[in-house]
Design a protein around this motif. Structure first.
Motif, mmCIF file in Angstrom:
data_model
loop_
_atom_site.group_PDB
_atom_site.id
_atom_site.type_symbol
_atom_site.label_atom_id
_atom_site.label_comp_id
_atom_site.label_asym_id
_atom_site.label_seq_id
_atom_site.Cartn_x
_atom_site.Cartn_y
_atom_site.Cartn_z
ATOM 1 N N ARG A 116 -3.337 -5.661 54.785
ATOM 2 C CA ARG A 116 -3.156 -5.532 56.227
ATOM 3 C C ARG A 116 -3.078 -7.076 57.018
ATOM 4 N N ASP A 117 -2.062 -6.778 58.001
ATOM 5 C CA ASP A 117 -1.959 -7.989 58.809
ATOM 6 C C ASP A 117 -2.388 -7.756 60.333
ATOM 7 N N GLN A 118 -3.202 -8.784 60.849
ATOM 8 C CA GLN A 118 -3.578 -8.554 62.096
ATOM 9 C C GLN A 118 -3.121 -9.720 62.783
ATOM 10 N N PHE A 119 -2.249 -9.659 63.817
ATOM 11 C CA PHE A 119 -1.506 -10.814 64.451
ATOM 12 C C PHE A 119 -2.478 -11.166 65.748
ATOM 13 N N PHE A 120 -2.738 -12.390 65.916
ATOM 14 C CA PHE A 120 -3.537 -12.777 67.077
ATOM 15 C C PHE A 120 -2.583 -13.451 68.004
ATOM 16 N N THR A 121 -1.479 -14.342 67.793
ATOM 17 C CA THR A 121 -0.474 -14.659 68.558
ATOM 18 C C THR A 121 0.672 -14.509 67.441
ATOM 19 N N THR A 122 1.803 -15.096 67.982
ATOM 20 C CA THR A 122 3.105 -15.116 67.051
ATOM 21 C C THR A 122 2.920 -16.126 66.171
ATOM 22 N N ASP A 123 2.259 -16.997 66.299
ATOM 23 C CA ASP A 123 1.772 -18.058 65.106
ATOM 24 C C ASP A 123 0.348 -17.919 64.551
ATOM 25 N N SER A 124 -0.238 -16.939 64.561
ATOM 26 C CA SER A 124 -1.591 -16.854 63.866
ATOM 27 C C SER A 124 -1.871 -15.391 63.609
ATOM 28 N N ALA A 125 -2.323 -15.241 62.408
ATOM 29 C CA ALA A 125 -2.626 -14.096 61.948
ATOM 30 C C ALA A 125 -3.806 -13.913 60.803
ATOM 31 N N GLU A 126 -4.244 -12.838 60.639
ATOM 32 C CA GLU A 126 -5.391 -12.515 59.467
ATOM 33 C C GLU A 126 -4.785 -11.607 58.684
ATOM 34 N N VAL A 127 -4.666 -12.103 57.201
ATOM 35 C CA VAL A 127 -4.229 -11.079 56.140
ATOM 36 C C VAL A 127 -5.461 -10.690 55.358
ATOM 37 N N SER A 128 -5.482 -9.462 55.224
ATOM 38 C CA SER A 128 -6.715 -9.048 54.360
ATOM 39 C C SER A 128 -6.081 -7.962 53.459
ATOM 40 N N ALA A 129 -6.871 -8.169 51.970
ATOM 41 C CA ALA A 129 -6.413 -7.271 51.274
ATOM 42 C C ALA A 129 -7.385 -7.339 49.921
ATOM 43 N N LEU A 130 -7.295 -6.418 49.039
ATOM 44 C CA LEU A 130 -8.252 -6.380 47.846
ATOM 45 C C LEU A 130 -7.158 -7.091 46.775
ATOM 46 N N TYR A 131 -8.114 -7.805 45.923
ATOM 47 C CA TYR A 131 -7.438 -8.452 44.849
ATOM 48 C C TYR A 131 -8.104 -8.298 43.513
ATOM 49 N N GLN A 132 -7.309 -8.511 42.646
ATOM 50 C CA GLN A 132 -7.657 -8.539 41.109
ATOM 51 C C GLN A 132 -6.928 -9.688 40.479
ATOM 52 N N LEU A 133 -7.928 -10.518 40.063
ATOM 53 C CA LEU A 133 -7.320 -11.685 39.387
ATOM 54 C C LEU A 133 -7.666 -11.797 37.984
ATOM 55 N N ARG A 134 -6.723 -11.691 36.880
ATOM 56 C CA ARG A 134 -7.058 -11.821 35.708
ATOM 57 C C ARG A 134 -6.787 -13.335 35.287
ATOM 58 N N VAL A 135 -7.650 -14.007 34.568
ATOM 59 C CA VAL A 135 -7.607 -15.194 34.238
ATOM 60 C C VAL A 135 -7.903 -15.311 32.644
ATOM 61 N N THR A 136 -7.024 -16.132 32.016
ATOM 62 C CA THR A 136 -7.347 -16.224 30.678
ATOM 63 C C THR A 136 -7.543 -18.007 30.415
ATOM 64 N N GLN A 137 -8.679 -18.220 29.978
ATOM 65 C CA GLN A 137 -8.926 -19.798 29.649
ATOM 66 C C GLN A 137 -9.705 -19.848 28.817
ATOM 67 N N SER A 138 -10.029 -20.969 28.353
ATOM 68 C CA SER A 138 -10.828 -21.296 26.994
ATOM 69 C C SER A 138 -11.975 -21.764 26.991
ATOM 70 N N ASP A 139 -12.576 -21.813 28.216
ATOM 71 C CA ASP A 139 -14.063 -22.140 28.473
ATOM 72 C C ASP A 139 -15.143 -21.023 28.115
ATOM 73 N N THR A 140 -15.737 -21.055 26.968
ATOM 74 C CA THR A 140 -16.590 -19.762 26.447
ATOM 75 C C THR A 140 -17.675 -19.521 27.285
ATOM 76 N N ALA A 141 -18.083 -20.600 28.176
ATOM 77 C CA ALA A 141 -19.236 -20.311 28.709
ATOM 78 C C ALA A 141 -18.865 -19.454 30.045
ATOM 79 N N PHE A 142 -17.639 -19.446 30.525
ATOM 80 C CA PHE A 142 -17.361 -18.478 31.534
ATOM 81 C C PHE A 142 -16.472 -17.374 30.838
ATOM 82 N N ARG A 143 -17.072 -15.988 30.630
ATOM 83 C CA ARG A 143 -16.480 -15.095 29.964
ATOM 84 C C ARG A 143 -15.568 -13.968 30.924
ATOM 85 N N ALA A 144 -15.915 -14.035 31.925
ATOM 86 C CA ALA A 144 -15.219 -13.125 33.036
ATOM 87 C C ALA A 144 -13.604 -13.391 32.813
ATOM 88 N N THR A 145 -12.855 -12.037 32.683
ATOM 89 C CA THR A 145 -11.242 -12.360 32.706
ATOM 90 C C THR A 145 -10.895 -11.438 33.865
#
Length: 188
Positions: A116-145
């Motif tokens: 959803r975009d909410q414009f405050f002025t023609t040069d300013s807005a707030e963009v809100s959304a749900l996100y899913q971020l899938r990360v693949t990295q090698s640090d075994t202490a951070f297990r979340a993917t």
């Protein structure tokens, strides 16, 4: 005649400064970057930079000294002070740290939904959304993917280009949020 010959020799010498050769940008720095003249283009640049861990393009998505990140309060927990002065340089540092712990052939996945975009002025807005971020990295202490939450971006247009001026993260489930990822990798 002599004056004309001297002039013809001097003009090329003076104009050589107009054509300075510069070092090319690194191959990944400019690839996939489009001038963010629309919010959709800014979000596409942002998404691609996150997915490919392209630090120069990621950094280009943010507006300079006024930028602030507001973490999810639950994820920030006792380290809330870590985020007190979080700026573009911390964004760059956390992504560099994540990149160092990711195989070069790996691509992360970022999906934004319910935008959803909410414009405050023609040069300013707030963009809100749900996100899913899938990360693949090698640090075994951070297990979340898979990280998920709600993202609220304050975006502003200056010189006909949109940039992220503020970012608020909010956990939406029992999964870790983007704040958790930033908190872990900024200290590594």
């Amino acid at each position: 005649m002599l004056r004309r010959c001297c002039l013809l020799l001097i003009v090329p010498l003076l104009s050589t400064g107009c054509f300075q050769i510069r070092e090319p940008e690194p191959a990944d720095a400019a690839s996939d970057w489009l001038a963010p003249t629309q919010i959709d283009i800014l979000l596409a640049n942002f998404t691609t930079a996150v997915q490919r861990l392209n630090v120069p393009n990621y950094e280009r998505c943010f507006s300079g000294p006024g930028y602030r990140f507001v973490p999810d309060p639950t994820a920030a927990g006792t380290t809330a002070s870590l985020f007190a002065n979080w700026s573009v340089s911390e964004e760059r540092d956390y992504l560099n740290s994540l990149r160092r712990r990711t195989l070069p052939t790996t691509t992360n996945q970022l999906v934004l939904t319910n935008r959803r975009d909410q414009f405050f002025t023609t040069d300013s807005a707030e963009v809100s959304a749900l996100y899913q971020l899938r990360v693949t990295q090698s640090d075994t202490a951070f297990r979340a993917t898979l990280l998920e939450g709600s993202i609220r971006l304050l975006v502003r247009r200056r010189n006909n280009e949109w940039k992220i001026a503020g970012w608020r993260d909010q956990r939406t489930s029992a999964r870790l949020s983007w704040t958790d990822l930033k908190k872990y990798f900024i200290t590594r």
